[in-house]
Design an enzyme around this catalytic site. Structure first.
Site, short mmCIF file in Angstrom:
data_model
loop_
_atom_site.label_atom_id
_atom_site.label_comp_id
_atom_site.label_asym_id
_atom_site.label_seq_id
_atom_site.Cartn_x
_atom_site.Cartn_y
_atom_site.Cartn_z
N LYS A 54 25.98 59.53 8.53
CA LYS A 54 27.01 58.90 9.35
C LYS A 54 27.25 59.75 10.58
O LYS A 54 27.31 60.98 10.49
CB LYS A 54 28.29 58.76 8.52
CG LYS A 54 29.43 58.01 9.17
CD LYS A 54 30.58 57.91 8.19
CE LYS A 54 31.76 57.15 8.73
NZ LYS A 54 32.85 57.01 7.74
N SER A 72 34.30 52.52 6.94
CA SER A 72 33.72 52.84 8.24
C SER A 72 32.26 53.31 8.17
O SER A 72 31.58 53.39 9.20
CB SER A 72 34.54 53.93 8.92
OG SER A 72 34.56 55.12 8.16
N SER A 75 36.08 53.98 2.89
CA SER A 75 34.96 53.99 3.85
C SER A 75 33.59 54.30 3.23
O SER A 75 32.57 54.15 3.90
CB SER A 75 35.24 54.99 4.98
OG SER A 75 36.24 54.48 5.82
#
Length: 532
Positions: free
Chosen positions: A119, A199, A223
């Site tokens: 990420k 996310s 997330s």
């Protein structure tokens, strides 16, 4: 008469057209056929890769090249999933070095030569780290994050950085998960007009579409588990403090944690053991002393459900009838493997969520400004206020969504504020003492369970996300671990079941999740259906 006949013909043609349209609309949407190199990589596990390296079936260089080819064919062209922000230009050179090490008889362990995607809020000094924000588009951190150091030491190859909900989805009052100013909107690989959740959107999509062996996401509240739910993955949100957060762009010192997002529970267990450890720069990790393992694979037990008492949180049901049906099937599977399932009525106090939100606002301002400071003289902005002003002048950042959460965080004081300290105490009491700990103790339970979320909703850049339900908050706010595992499909969309328990109970959760996974085997690769 001719005029009437003409009218009848027009009406008949119209009716026929409507019937044909209706019939075509009922036809299932065809999947998009993609034929990239490296089809042998579809659903391959970490252990299978290692076996292939050792047998000479393929080299690390070949595997990396083929994963990069898949990224090019599936993510950048063809389907255009938009899950990748930056591809590592040194990935092939690193692969060659690791091949040479293997040829000389040296292996760094279970992740030697294994391609991973991170990420893009996790610092890599040799690639930009952006959090999806245009202000950080060209920001190169001074050093690697602690997690990256561990991965590189173990021989893993970071082949790319993944798109995400900008600032880990803590920016706008309303937003679309998987959208960022740098990366645009990420698509769900199962049905392309559906949302990947966030996310850790790009991490979830990349792992689901077999663009890497596994991915790393981060979670503050949902997330990791939500994009794992929407993308048919196993996702583990560890106990806060089991893994270091040093070098990760923060939201919350209290709730943030990185974690693995994989296609199997086995791969979660393998990767987790590499990622744990004490970090003097992250005080939360000090509490993990004596409570972590460098190898979680001994907890991969096919009979891991036998004798377990698991509490089903009934209040987390009811948001989707077909999810409820899958949960009933899941309960039946658990019982068939020797577990006892106890239905519980428990609703978290609404004030707990509000207390957590206040803590996030305070800690986001404090943590983000400390992160900007860590970038040294190359930091593009120094304060939250600077960031807000930058966004106002940028042509991309406020095109779809506002920055209300940034403005609310900027208005907060320091971490000695009475409101902050009272909120911190309230959220932990509500989710620990009066939450998970109490439920486990009073009902003599090993773990709790609930549906992870709903099937993926259609992506909407006008109205934002359309969440129907989810169960992440209790574990997230308490800082306790949770794991989600695929529990079936609703049409072509995967959904998962979450198991969570007390702090440092990752071994127990891996036992439960693995045993359930081995009985059900619901994970399947996406078909890239255009619309559903």
């Amino acid at each position: 008469m001719l005029k009437n006949m003409k009218s009848i013909n027009i009406i008949s043609s119209l009716i026929l057209s409507l019937l044909l349209f209706a019939l075509n609309s009922c036809k299932p949407k065809e999947e998009i056929k993609v034929e990239p190199k490296g089809n042998y990589l579809e659903e391959i596990t970490i252990q299978q890769l290692q076996d292939g390296f050792k047998s000479g079936e393929f080299t690390i260089e070949q595997v990396v090249k083929d994963y990069l080819a898949r990224i090019d064919a599936i993510d950048k062209n063809g389907v255009q999933l938009n899950s990748i922000i930056f591809v590592n230009p040194d990935a092939i050179a690193i692969a060659k070095e690791l091949d040479q090490e293997l040829a000389s008889g040296k292996s760094r362990g279970t992740l030697h030569g294994i391609p991973v995607i991170l990420k893009d809020n996790i610092d890599t000094h040799d690639m930009p780290t952006t959090a999806g924000a245009t202000v950080l588009r060209n920001s190169y951190p001074i050093q690697d994050s602690e997690i990256v150091k561990k991965l590189k030491k173990a021989g893993a190859i970071i082949i790319a950085k993944a798109n995400l909900s900008e600032w880990a989805n803590f920016r706008a009052d309303m937003s679309s998960s998987g959208w960022s100013g740098v990366g645009g909107q990420t698509k769900n690989p199962y049905v392309l007009d559906r949302n990947p959740c966030g996310s850790s959107a790009g991490s979830g999509v990349a792992a689901a579409a077999n663009l890497c062996s596994f991915a790393i996401g981060t979670e503050t509240n949902g997330s990791i588990v939500c994009p794992s739910n929407n993308n048919g993955l196993v996702g583990l949100k560890p106990t806060v403090g089991l893994l270091s957060r040093t070098g990760i762009i923060p939201i919350s010192f209290t709730q943030d944690t990185p974690g693995p997002m994989c296609r199997t529970v086995e791969d979660v267990a393998i990767s987790l053991g590499i990622l744990v450890g004490i970090d003097s720069s992250d005080s939360k990790t000090l509490a993990s002393t004596g409570k972590s393992y460098t190898d979680y694979t001994p907890f991969l037990k096919r009979d891991g459900l036998r004798g377990k008492r698991i509490g089903l949180l009934k209040n987390q049901l009811g948001f989707h009838a077909r999810v409820d049906t899958l949960m009933k099937q899941t309960v039946a599977y658990l019982k068939s493997q020797g577990a006892e399932v106890i239905e519980l009525d428990f609703s978290m106090d609404r004030n707990v969520n509000q207390a957590s939100f206040q803590v996030l606002l305070y800690e986001f301002k404090d943590g983000l400004e400390k992160y900007f400071s860590s970038l040294g003289e190359n930091a593009p902005v120094k304060t939250m206020k600077d960031l807000i002003e930058f966004n106002k002048k940028d042509s991309i950042e406020l095109r779809f969504f506002d920055q209300k959460l940034l403005e609310m965080a900027d208005a907060k004081g320091n971490l000695q504020s009475k409101e902050y300290l009272e909120s911190l105490a309230a959220m932990h009491k509500g989710t620990r003492e009066n939450g998970i700990d109490k439920l486990l103790r009073e009902n003599n339970l090993d773990a709790l369970m609930a549906p992870t979320g709903s099937p993926a909703w259609k992506t909407d850049l006008i109205n934002g996300d359309h969440f129907m339900g989810g169960s992440s908050s209790l574990a997230a706010i308490s800082g306790y671990p949770s794991i989600t595992v695929p529990m079936g499909f609703i049409d072509e969309l995967p959904v998962g079941v979450s198991f969570f328990s007390k702090a440092w109970s990752e071994p127990l959760l891996i036992e439960i999740a693995y045993s359930y996974e081995q009985v059900t085997k619901y994970r399947r690769a996406p078909k890239y259906i255009p619309s559903n």
